[in-house]
Design an enzyme around this catalytic site. Structure first.
Site, PDB file in Angstrom:
ATOM      1  N   ASN A 167       0.852  -1.189   0.000  1.00 55.46           N
ATOM      2  CA  ASN A 167       0.000   0.000   0.000  1.00 55.46           C
ATOM      3  C   ASN A 167       0.892   1.245   0.000  1.00 55.46           C
ATOM      4  O   ASN A 167       1.719   1.421   0.904  1.00 55.46           O
ATOM      5  CB  ASN A 167      -0.888  -0.050   1.262  1.00 55.46           C
ATOM      6  CG  ASN A 167      -1.804   1.147   1.372  1.00 55.46           C
ATOM      7  OD1 ASN A 167      -1.377   2.264   1.162  1.00 55.46           O
ATOM      8  ND2 ASN A 167      -3.045   0.919   1.732  1.00 55.46           N
ATOM      9  N   ARG A 184      -6.844  12.913   1.160  1.00 59.52           N
ATOM     10  CA  ARG A 184      -5.740  13.377   2.016  1.00 59.52           C
ATOM     11  C   ARG A 184      -4.389  12.818   1.577  1.00 59.52           C
ATOM     12  O   ARG A 184      -3.366  13.374   1.878  1.00 59.52           O
ATOM     13  CB  ARG A 184      -5.999  13.046   3.480  1.00 59.52           C
ATOM     14  CG  ARG A 184      -5.901  11.577   3.785  1.00 59.52           C
ATOM     15  CD  ARG A 184      -6.043  11.323   5.262  1.00 59.52           C
ATOM     16  NE  ARG A 184      -7.405  11.525   5.722  1.00 59.52           N
ATOM     17  CZ  ARG A 184      -7.896  10.962   6.837  1.00 59.52           C
ATOM     18  NH1 ARG A 184      -7.123  10.211   7.575  1.00 59.52           N
ATOM     19  NH2 ARG A 184      -9.129  11.153   7.198  1.00 59.52           N
ATOM     20  N   HIS A 218      -3.661  -4.467   7.760  1.00 53.19           N
ATOM     21  CA  HIS A 218      -3.746  -3.310   8.647  1.00 53.19           C
ATOM     22  C   HIS A 218      -2.812  -3.464   9.837  1.00 53.19           C
ATOM     23  O   HIS A 218      -2.932  -4.402  10.607  1.00 53.19           O
ATOM     24  CB  HIS A 218      -5.157  -3.000   9.151  1.00 53.19           C
ATOM     25  CG  HIS A 218      -5.311  -1.528   9.425  1.00 53.19           C
ATOM     26  ND1 HIS A 218      -4.889  -0.954  10.592  1.00 53.19           N
ATOM     27  CD2 HIS A 218      -5.776  -0.521   8.644  1.00 53.19           C
ATOM     28  CE1 HIS A 218      -5.106   0.350  10.533  1.00 53.19           C
ATOM     29  NE2 HIS A 218      -5.645   0.641   9.351  1.00 53.19           N
ATOM     30  N   THR A 234      -8.142   3.570   8.754  1.00 56.51           N
ATOM     31  CA  THR A 234      -9.375   2.779   8.763  1.00 56.51           C
ATOM     32  C   THR A 234      -9.454   2.035  10.092  1.00 56.51           C
ATOM     33  O   THR A 234      -8.705   1.094  10.333  1.00 56.51           O
ATOM     34  CB  THR A 234      -9.348   1.787   7.576  1.00 56.51           C
ATOM     35  OG1 THR A 234      -8.943   2.509   6.417  1.00 56.51           O
ATOM     36  CG2 THR A 234     -10.713   1.187   7.345  1.00 56.51           C
ATOM     37  N   HIS A 261       1.040   6.246   1.906  1.00 56.95           N
ATOM     38  CA  HIS A 261       1.786   7.217   2.709  1.00 56.95           C
ATOM     39  C   HIS A 261       2.997   7.801   1.987  1.00 56.95           C
ATOM     40  O   HIS A 261       3.614   8.743   2.476  1.00 56.95           O
ATOM     41  CB  HIS A 261       2.100   6.628   4.083  1.00 56.95           C
ATOM     42  CG  HIS A 261       0.813   6.370   4.814  1.00 56.95           C
ATOM     43  ND1 HIS A 261      -0.068   7.389   5.114  1.00 56.95           N
ATOM     44  CD2 HIS A 261       0.204   5.223   5.199  1.00 56.95           C
ATOM     45  CE1 HIS A 261      -1.145   6.876   5.697  1.00 56.95           C
ATOM     46  NE2 HIS A 261      -1.005   5.561   5.752  1.00 56.95           N
ATOM     47  N   ARG A 291      -9.396   8.197  -0.630  1.00 57.43           N
ATOM     48  CA  ARG A 291     -10.337   8.637   0.407  1.00 57.43           C
ATOM     49  C   ARG A 291     -11.180   9.782  -0.098  1.00 57.43           C
ATOM     50  O   ARG A 291     -10.747  10.552  -0.967  1.00 57.43           O
ATOM     51  CB  ARG A 291      -9.580   9.080   1.666  1.00 57.43           C
ATOM     52  CG  ARG A 291      -8.793   7.974   2.342  1.00 57.43           C
ATOM     53  CD  ARG A 291      -8.198   8.461   3.651  1.00 57.43           C
ATOM     54  NE  ARG A 291      -9.216   8.531   4.688  1.00 57.43           N
ATOM     55  CZ  ARG A 291      -9.374   7.629   5.652  1.00 57.43           C
ATOM     56  NH1 ARG A 291      -8.560   6.609   5.750  1.00 57.43           N
ATOM     57  NH2 ARG A 291     -10.329   7.768   6.533  1.00 57.43           N
ATOM     58  N   GLU A 324     -11.109  -9.223   3.281  1.00 60.82           N
ATOM     59  CA  GLU A 324      -9.816  -8.911   3.894  1.00 60.82           C
ATOM     60  C   GLU A 324     -10.064  -8.786   5.396  1.00 60.82           C
ATOM     61  O   GLU A 324     -10.871  -7.959   5.827  1.00 60.82           O
ATOM     62  CB  GLU A 324      -9.235  -7.617   3.321  1.00 60.82           C
ATOM     63  CG  GLU A 324      -7.875  -7.299   3.958  1.00 60.82           C
ATOM     64  CD  GLU A 324      -7.095  -6.248   3.193  1.00 60.82           C
ATOM     65  OE1 GLU A 324      -7.187  -6.194   1.948  1.00 60.82           O
ATOM     66  OE2 GLU A 324      -6.372  -5.479   3.858  1.00 60.82           O
ATOM     67  N   HIS A 371      -5.585   3.665  -1.415  1.00 58.88           N
ATOM     68  CA  HIS A 371      -6.889   4.037  -0.857  1.00 58.88           C
ATOM     69  C   HIS A 371      -7.222   5.453  -1.306  1.00 58.88           C
ATOM     70  O   HIS A 371      -6.553   6.406  -0.910  1.00 58.88           O
ATOM     71  CB  HIS A 371      -6.799   3.950   0.678  1.00 58.88           C
ATOM     72  CG  HIS A 371      -8.085   4.202   1.390  1.00 58.88           C
ATOM     73  ND1 HIS A 371      -8.208   4.046   2.745  1.00 58.88           N
ATOM     74  CD2 HIS A 371      -9.313   4.577   0.959  1.00 58.88           C
ATOM     75  CE1 HIS A 371      -9.452   4.306   3.118  1.00 58.88           C
ATOM     76  NE2 HIS A 371     -10.137   4.659   2.043  1.00 58.88           N
ATOM     77  N   GLU A 407      -8.707   0.643  -2.731  1.00 58.70           N
ATOM     78  CA  GLU A 407      -9.506   0.685  -1.502  1.00 58.70           C
ATOM     79  C   GLU A 407     -10.367   1.932  -1.545  1.00 58.70           C
ATOM     80  O   GLU A 407      -9.882   3.017  -1.882  1.00 58.70           O
ATOM     81  CB  GLU A 407      -8.593   0.783  -0.275  1.00 58.70           C
ATOM     82  CG  GLU A 407      -7.821  -0.470   0.022  1.00 58.70           C
ATOM     83  CD  GLU A 407      -6.883  -0.289   1.204  1.00 58.70           C
ATOM     84  OE1 GLU A 407      -6.133  -1.238   1.481  1.00 58.70           O
ATOM     85  OE2 GLU A 407      -6.884   0.798   1.820  1.00 58.70           O
TER      86      GLU A 407
HETATM   87  N1  PXP Z   1      -5.887  -3.062   4.163  1.00 57.24           N
HETATM   88  C1  PXP Z   1      -6.862  -2.134   4.244  1.00 57.24           C
HETATM   89  C2  PXP Z   1      -8.241  -2.525   3.826  1.00 57.24           C
HETATM   90  C3  PXP Z   1      -6.588  -0.820   4.679  1.00 57.24           C
HETATM   91  O1  PXP Z   1      -7.574   0.092   4.759  1.00 57.24           O
HETATM   92  C4  PXP Z   1      -5.260  -0.477   4.983  1.00 57.24           C
HETATM   93  C5  PXP Z   1      -4.923   0.933   5.378  1.00 57.24           C
HETATM   94  O2  PXP Z   1      -5.180   1.772   4.311  1.00 57.24           O
HETATM   95  C6  PXP Z   1      -4.274  -1.462   4.868  1.00 57.24           C
HETATM   96  C7  PXP Z   1      -4.617  -2.759   4.479  1.00 57.24           C
HETATM   97  C8  PXP Z   1      -2.830  -1.188   5.162  1.00 57.24           C
HETATM   98  O3  PXP Z   1      -2.676  -0.880   6.506  1.00 57.24           O
HETATM   99  P1  PXP Z   1      -1.267  -0.334   7.024  1.00 57.24           P
HETATM  100  O4  PXP Z   1      -1.009   0.936   6.294  1.00 57.24           O
HETATM  101  O5  PXP Z   1      -1.502  -0.151   8.490  1.00 57.24           O
HETATM  102  O6  PXP Z   1      -0.256  -1.390   6.718  1.00 57.24           O
END
Ligand code: PXP
Length: 259
Positions: free
Chosen positions: A14, A56, A201, A108, A17, A52, A158, A50, A77
């Site tokens: 992901n 952001r 997550h 999330t 960030h 949003r 998930e 993601h 996402e």
């Molecule tokens: N899976 C989902 C569905 C999420 O919403 C997120 C956060 O955007 C992640 C995985 C990844 O989480 P993390 O950034 O904490 O590794």
């Protein structure tokens, strides 16, 4: 004893960030597309982003570039709003993962309430599924949520690993073990009723092995920890290390060496 069918475990990186850092200053750097390409070279099987409602981090142009330019599946996402469903149908990513979204949250915070939201989710899930998008629902490890996910026709769930990872970080071993059991049971149940099971997550180097050892989980989605670790060791090294840890845990579990 070696299990007869060891399901391969995919890594979805992901890159939200990376966009958070870019947006801290405006402009173009660091570029999430470059991060996605580097993640793929370092061993990611797919890229997750993601979009949003408040944009952001990831913005619409990032999704368009990722959809056209990366050489691996894109997992988008998003919340199940009309605006996001229209974007998904236009963009046609490999997969969409529906998540709950609350403007005030930092991330999330919990799984989607599929049981309470069944009526609201039926149309978005159906529209995307009918257009050929693989639909995933981000849920707590609760069999009631999985039953309704199945009923809605989602291909994937998930499982939210945030609570487990928080408990590990807090040093609450007993509660973490109990939550890991909940995740393990939910993964087995999900597979039994015909769902593909992913997890994500809050996963870090410390927590990845236990989650990767759950045999029915076939994909992990990991973001924040990897981007943070990249500050110290670089993105490719961070991803390579995560990949090595998850693959080792999977192989060890398959060989029956883990409880
Ligand atoms: N899976 C989902 C569905 C999420 O919403 C997120 C956060 O955007 C992640 C995985 C990844 O989480 P993390 O950034 O904490 O590794």
């Amino acid at each position: 004893m070696v299990l007869e069918t060891v399901r391969p475990l995919r890594l979805g990186v992901n890159i939200d960030h990376v966009a958070t850092l870019r947006n801290a200053r405006g402009g173009r750097d660091p570029d999430p597309l470059r991060a996605a390409q580097m993640a793929i070279d370092a061993g990611a099987d797919g890229i997750t982003a993601h979009l949003r409602e408040d944009r952001r981090h990831i913005v619409d142009a990032d999704i368009a570039r990722l959809a056209h330019e990366i050489a691996r599946p894109l997992n988008l996402e998003m919340a199940a709003t009309d605006e996001m469903v229209a974007i998904a149908l236009r963009t046609a990513p490999h997969a969409v993962c529906l998540v709950p979204e609350n403007r005030a949250e930092r991330t999330t915070e919990g799984g989607l309430d599929v049981v309470g939201g069944e009526a609201r989710l039926a149309v978005p899930v159906g529209l995307m599924r009918d257009s050929g998008i693989r639909v995933s629902l981000f849920v707590e490890p609760d069999p009631r949520q999985l039953d309704v996910a199945r009923k809605l026709g989602a291909a994937v769930v998930e499982l939210h690993t945030g609570r487990y990872c928080d408990l590990v970080a807090a040093g609450d071993g007993e509660a973490a073990e109990a939550e890991l059991r909940r995740l393990t049971e939910a993964a087995a149940y999900g597979e039994e009723i015909g769902l593909e099971v992913h997890a994500g997550h809050g996963i870090s180097f410390e927590t990845v092995a236990a989650i990767a050892a759950v045999p029915q989980v076939v994909e992990l989605n990991i973001g924040h920890f990897l981007v943070g670790e990249a500050v110290f060791v670089g993105l490719a090294t961070a991803i390579g290390e995560m990949r090595a840890r998850m693959d080792a845990a999977r192989a060890e579990a398959a060989a029956g060496e883990r409880p």
